[in-house]
Motif scaffolding. Structure first.
Motif, PDB file in Angstrom:
ATOM      1  N   PHE A   1       0.822  -1.211   0.000  1.00 24.57           N
ATOM      2  CA  PHE A   1       0.000   0.000   0.000  1.00 24.57           C
ATOM      3  C   PHE A   1       0.858   1.264   0.000  1.00 24.57           C
ATOM      4  O   PHE A   1       0.468   2.284  -0.561  1.00 24.57           O
ATOM      5  N   LEU A   2       2.024   1.174   0.638  1.00 28.37           N
ATOM      6  CA  LEU A   2       2.882   2.353   0.753  1.00 28.37           C
ATOM      7  C   LEU A   2       3.769   2.570  -0.468  1.00 28.37           C
ATOM      8  O   LEU A   2       4.442   3.598  -0.568  1.00 28.37           O
ATOM      9  N   GLY A   3       3.807   1.614  -1.389  1.00 31.42           N
ATOM     10  CA  GLY A   3       4.653   1.739  -2.573  1.00 31.42           C
ATOM     11  C   GLY A   3       4.383   3.031  -3.323  1.00 31.42           C
ATOM     12  O   GLY A   3       3.237   3.367  -3.615  1.00 31.42           O
ATOM     13  N   GLY A   4       5.464   3.768  -3.616  1.00 33.07           N
ATOM     14  CA  GLY A   4       5.319   5.012  -4.357  1.00 33.07           C
ATOM     15  C   GLY A   4       4.947   6.213  -3.513  1.00 33.07           C
ATOM     16  O   GLY A   4       4.666   7.286  -4.052  1.00 33.07           O
ATOM     17  N   LEU A   5       4.943   6.048  -2.186  1.00 29.61           N
ATOM     18  CA  LEU A   5       4.575   7.148  -1.299  1.00 29.61           C
ATOM     19  C   LEU A   5       5.473   8.358  -1.561  1.00 29.61           C
ATOM     20  O   LEU A   5       6.685   8.251  -1.646  1.00 29.61           O
TER      21      LEU A   5
END
Length: 466
Positions: free
Chosen positions: A121-125
């Motif tokens: 879910f945090l990928g690319g934050l």
């Protein structure tokens, strides 16, 4: 009367024939293109097992049969159809937990799985490409949360009991999967698919859940079963021939990475296997190895010195290459575009080293329009950054510790399967495809056996007389 029927039913689902029947039916439905029948049958039978049995070990063949029969994945994208399939499963699990469980156990992999899922879910934050992450999550990363859910559910419902030997039972489950995938590959190559394949062997090929890479992962998990059966059965020859058969299927399926990994690592496994064999089997084993070497040497000589055989092999086995060198250079020295993918996706990491560029960004940035970096560690690093890679390192370490907790023959052979799988995943997307469900269930079985002190010194519940 009901007790007698229940005993007959238990004898069937705990028999070694049951995994072969259920999984082969999945392969046959796949070949014939009538997957819906298998979907309904698997869900119906699975619901009965889940709602009525405390030990859900016999559900594993149902799960694998379902996956192996997927011919048109688009059918599962239909919300109404999927709800009709999976709502009964949810109800069955609710009934199961009400009947048989007062509390929940989350298992050794719960925390690593949770950490990995969070980084999806945090990928690319804080990255410009973060807008693509949701596309990538729902298209690909959802596979691992499915494994996560199955792990938690089955962790509470897999038990070691006296109805069957869990080690042998699961070994035959994986063996059945390997044979079923081999059947699908051979059927594909021979052009026997109805309405889809008209030109025989097309490479690269892909139908439903199965392609050269995904099918290869299942074969890599099936190969170690032959080693375990060599150790546990009275006879070596059937399982030795089956080992060669699996390697042959890997070769003709043109999964070059998987075949290369198995070819490199199998000799080491055979040496370790030899040290574990009983004394009366060691001489026979050496004879088999010697005969195999002589046959291989003879085949190589015929290929080199017989012009007709050379022409036939180059045309039909080496994909039309002029000679073996050309075939070898193309299939084992050529990175099939991976270096280009690595180069084009590297900016995902460079621009956001902590959280990467997000899991859906790869397909938007590469000219090759691929969804994967085709290397699990690099895919994780580029898509979820250093944070994602660290969670995956924890995930790997915990799994390795599970396999290495004891030095039993079962752990040794299953660990070899884990190594084959993950070595191949170094140049492919092994953690992001359906095959990861098979590896997760294998790891859970090993974890359960470790906790139950189910070690090799204990006699097998059911002797293998073949």
């Amino acid at each position: 009367m009901l007790k007698k029927i229940n005993n007959v039913f238990d004898n069937f689902i705990y028999s070694y024939a049951y995994p072969f029947i259920s999984i082969f039916l999945g392969a046959i439905f796949f070949i014939l293109g009538i997957q819906t029948i298998n979907f309904i049958a698997v869900i119906a039978f699975g619901c009965i097992l889940i709602a009525t049995k405390k030990n859900l070990l016999p559900v594993l063949p149902m799960i694998f049969s379902f996956i192996i029969s997927i011919r048109e994945a688009s059918a599962l994208a239909n919300i109404t159809f999927s709800l009709c399939l999976f709502v009964p499963l949810v109800i069955a699990f609710i009934i199961h937990f009400i009947r048989f469980h007062n509390d929940l156990s989350f298992g050794t992999l719960f925390i690593p799985f949770t950490l990995v899922s969070i980084t999806y879910f945090l990928g690319g934050l804080n990255s410009e490409t973060a807008i693509y992450n949701s596309d990538g999550f729902f298209a690909f990363c959802v596979i691992s949360p499915v494994s996560f859910a199955l792990y938690v559910l089955m962790n509470n419902s897999l038990n070691l009991d006296n109805k069957t030997d869990t080690r042998l039972y699961f070994t035959f489950v994986l063996l059945a999967c390997g044979l079923a995938v081999s059947l699908e590959v051979i059927a594909f190559i021979s052009g026997n698919y109805l309405s889809i394949i008209n030109d025989g062997f097309v490479s690269p090929w892909e139908i439903g859940w199965l392609n050269t890479n995904v099918g290869a992962y299942i074969l890599l998990l099936a190969i170690p079963t032959t080693l375990y059966l060599m150790l546990e059965s009275k006879f070596l020859l059937p399982w030795y021939l089956l080992l060669i058969g699996f390697l042959t299927v890997l070769f003709i399926a043109e999964s070059d990475g998987a075949f290369g990994v198995s070819l490199i690592l199998s000799p080491f496994a055979l040496i370790l296997l030899y040290t574990r064999l009983k004394t009366n089997k060691k001489t026979i084993f050496k004879i088999y190895i010697l005969i195999s070497a002589l046959i291989l040497f003879t085949v190589i000589c015929l290929y080199i010195f017989n012009e007709k055989i050379n022409t036939f092999v180059n045309k039909n086995i080496f994909s039309g290459a002029k000679n073996f060198k050309e075939y070898f250079d193309k299939h084992f020295l050529d990175d099939t575009g991976r270096s280009k993918i690595f180069k084009e996706t590297l900016p995902l990491f460079q621009n956001n080293i902590w959280f990467g560029g997000g899991y859906g960004a790869v397909v938007h940035l590469t000219t090759l329009k691929t969804h994967f970096v085709h290397s699990t560690p690099l895919h994780v690093l580029f898509c979820s950054g250093i944070v994602g890679l660290l969670t995956f390192i924890v995930y790997y370490v915990v799994r390795i510790r599970i396999y290495c907790k004891n030095n039993s023959d079962f752990n040794f052979t299953m660990f070899f399967g884990f190594i084959l799988y993950e070595c191949y995943a170094m140049v492919d997307a092994g953690e992001f495809i359906l095959a990861i469900v098979f590896l997760t269930m294998q790891t859970l079985i090993v974890e359960k056996i470790n906790k139950g002190n189910y070690i090799e010194e204990l006699p097998l519940n059911t002797k293998l007389n073949i």
